[in-house]
Design a protein around this motif. Sequence first.
Motif, PDB file in Angstrom:
ATOM      1  N   UNK A   1       0.851  -1.188   0.000  1.00 47.77           N
ATOM      2  CA  UNK A   1       0.000   0.000   0.000  1.00 47.77           C
ATOM      3  C   UNK A   1       0.890   1.243   0.000  1.00 47.77           C
ATOM      4  N   UNK A   2       0.710   2.096  -1.010  1.00 46.76           N
ATOM      5  CA  UNK A   2       1.585   3.263  -1.137  1.00 46.76           C
ATOM      6  C   UNK A   2       0.758   4.522  -1.383  1.00 46.76           C
ATOM      7  N   UNK A   3       1.370   5.648  -1.071  1.00 49.78           N
ATOM      8  CA  UNK A   3       0.880   6.952  -1.501  1.00 49.78           C
ATOM      9  C   UNK A   3       1.966   7.557  -2.367  1.00 49.78           C
ATOM     10  N   UNK A   4       1.578   8.155  -3.498  1.00 45.72           N
ATOM     11  CA  UNK A   4       2.553   8.813  -4.362  1.00 45.72           C
ATOM     12  C   UNK A   4       2.306  10.312  -4.348  1.00 45.72           C
ATOM     13  N   UNK A   5       3.385  11.059  -4.501  1.00 42.60           N
ATOM     14  CA  UNK A   5       3.276  12.512  -4.528  1.00 42.60           C
ATOM     15  C   UNK A   5       4.316  13.109  -5.451  1.00 42.60           C
ATOM     16  N   UNK A   6       4.023  14.297  -5.938  1.00 42.02           N
ATOM     17  CA  UNK A   6       4.937  15.044  -6.780  1.00 42.02           C
ATOM     18  C   UNK A   6       5.117  16.434  -6.177  1.00 42.02           C
ATOM     19  N   UNK A   7       6.375  16.826  -6.016  1.00 45.17           N
ATOM     20  CA  UNK A   7       6.699  18.157  -5.488  1.00 45.17           C
ATOM     21  C   UNK A   7       6.038  18.400  -4.134  1.00 45.17           C
ATOM     22  N   UNK A   8       6.120  17.382  -3.266  1.00 50.39           N
ATOM     23  CA  UNK A   8       5.616  17.465  -1.890  1.00 50.39           C
ATOM     24  C   UNK A   8       4.111  17.704  -1.822  1.00 50.39           C
ATOM     25  N   UNK A   9       3.381  17.265  -2.848  1.00 54.26           N
ATOM     26  CA  UNK A   9       1.924  17.301  -2.852  1.00 54.26           C
ATOM     27  C   UNK A   9       1.417  15.887  -3.117  1.00 54.26           C
ATOM     28  N   UNK A  10       0.500  15.417  -2.276  1.00 53.09           N
ATOM     29  CA  UNK A  10      -0.057  14.090  -2.480  1.00 53.09           C
ATOM     30  C   UNK A  10      -0.838  14.005  -3.776  1.00 53.09           C
ATOM     31  N   UNK A  11      -0.723  12.864  -4.464  1.00 52.94           N
ATOM     32  CA  UNK A  11      -1.383  12.700  -5.757  1.00 52.94           C
ATOM     33  C   UNK A  11      -2.379  11.547  -5.767  1.00 52.94           C
ATOM     34  N   UNK A  12      -1.991  10.397  -5.185  1.00 51.61           N
ATOM     35  CA  UNK A  12      -2.903   9.255  -5.198  1.00 51.61           C
ATOM     36  C   UNK A  12      -2.401   8.212  -4.194  1.00 51.61           C
ATOM     37  N   UNK A  13      -3.320   7.333  -3.802  1.00 52.51           N
ATOM     38  CA  UNK A  13      -3.017   6.249  -2.870  1.00 52.51           C
ATOM     39  C   UNK A  13      -3.606   4.961  -3.441  1.00 52.51           C
ATOM     40  N   UNK A  14      -2.840   3.885  -3.408  1.00 55.22           N
ATOM     41  CA  UNK A  14      -3.360   2.621  -3.940  1.00 55.22           C
ATOM     42  C   UNK A  14      -2.494   1.452  -3.488  1.00 55.22           C
ATOM     43  N   UNK A  15      -3.061   0.261  -3.640  1.00 57.78           N
ATOM     44  CA  UNK A  15      -2.299  -0.965  -3.490  1.00 57.78           C
ATOM     45  C   UNK A  15      -1.746  -1.377  -4.838  1.00 57.78           C
ATOM     46  N   UNK A  16      -0.535  -1.933  -4.853  1.00 55.34           N
ATOM     47  CA  UNK A  16       0.107  -2.253  -6.133  1.00 55.34           C
ATOM     48  C   UNK A  16       1.202  -3.280  -5.919  1.00 55.34           C
ATOM     49  N   UNK A  17       1.763  -3.726  -7.043  1.00 52.57           N
ATOM     50  CA  UNK A  17       2.956  -4.569  -6.971  1.00 52.57           C
ATOM     51  C   UNK A  17       4.216  -3.736  -6.803  1.00 52.57           C
ATOM     52  N   UNK A  18       4.139  -2.456  -7.173  1.00 55.71           N
ATOM     53  CA  UNK A  18       5.303  -1.600  -7.021  1.00 55.71           C
ATOM     54  C   UNK A  18       5.158  -0.314  -7.813  1.00 55.71           C
ATOM     55  N   UNK A  19       6.195   0.491  -7.769  1.00 55.33           N
ATOM     56  CA  UNK A  19       6.263   1.750  -8.503  1.00 55.33           C
ATOM     57  C   UNK A  19       7.680   1.888  -9.047  1.00 55.33           C
ATOM     58  N   UNK A  20       7.779   2.247 -10.329  1.00 53.38           N
ATOM     59  CA  UNK A  20       9.092   2.485 -10.948  1.00 53.38           C
ATOM     60  C   UNK A  20       9.247   3.973 -11.209  1.00 53.38           C
ATOM     61  N   UNK A  21      10.374   4.523 -10.785  1.00 53.32           N
ATOM     62  CA  UNK A  21      10.739   5.905 -11.098  1.00 53.32           C
ATOM     63  C   UNK A  21      11.989   5.857 -11.961  1.00 53.32           C
TER      64      UNK A  21
END
Length: 283
Positions: free
Chosen positions: A144-164
């Motif tokens: 379970x993760x939350x993602x954000x850009x430039x210190x602003x929250x963008x979305x929250x979801x369950x996933x297998x992962x996130x690639x940057x």
Amino acid sequence: MTRNVLVLTHPTRSAAQRTADQVAAELRAHGMTPVTEEDVTATDDIELVIVLGGDGTILRAAELVRGRDIPLIGINLGHVGFLAESEVDRVSHVVSRAAARDYVVEERITLDVSVTRPGRSEPEHSWAINDVSVEKAERERMVEVAIGIDDRGLSTFGCDGVVMATPTGSTAYAFSAGGPVVWPDVEAMLLVPISAHSLFARPLVVGPESRMTVEVLSRSYTSAVIWCDGRRRIDAPPGSRIDVVRGSERVRLARFNLAPFTDRLVGKFNLPVAGWRGEDKTP
């Protein structure tokens, strides 16, 4: 003045070692001195790295000479080999061009990553050329993760992962996860969710000054594992925060072929272009 060239090979392929012996002999014939991986720390004035292998070996070479501003040129012994400049049948051509300094240096952006874990005051730092992946630690559970850009929250979801990823890494893990191909001269970074359970979990392309953040939520049933270029691992338990920004250092790739990236993309993926501008060459 001695002209030192580091020759780095895939560690387990006998064909790579035979090619390395050929490269070393041809370097000596041109008055240059081949340097092995064992001697690299004791050699200050290395002007070039010739890498024999696939993209993984090139990533290892970049790690080995990080901070020394030494350009790398790859001779592909792997499969796709996006970072490689030449194929194995052109070894003599590579060495002669290197001896004449007949190449241009292309600089690619990297990523700097900091991981702040609960209960620890100081973050752990690493870096990547291709990508920083945040992956679930347990196969049977989502993270379970939350993602954000430039210190602003963008979305929250369950996933297998996130690639940057960087544009360089857009044809690697991020591509496999459904991300876009980004031309290497574009100053941008990518964030690509993997198998996310969310209506808004699309690949994102952000500017070079942005900060990408992934937080492993405290409610997550599993920890995360962070991989930098698939080589350097950092564990991230629930409550961890992963921040990724454009790297302070760039990787330098020596290039002989100045053909557009489009040609490289078509060649590496064997893309069908019959019919382009009316030139249908199919039988």
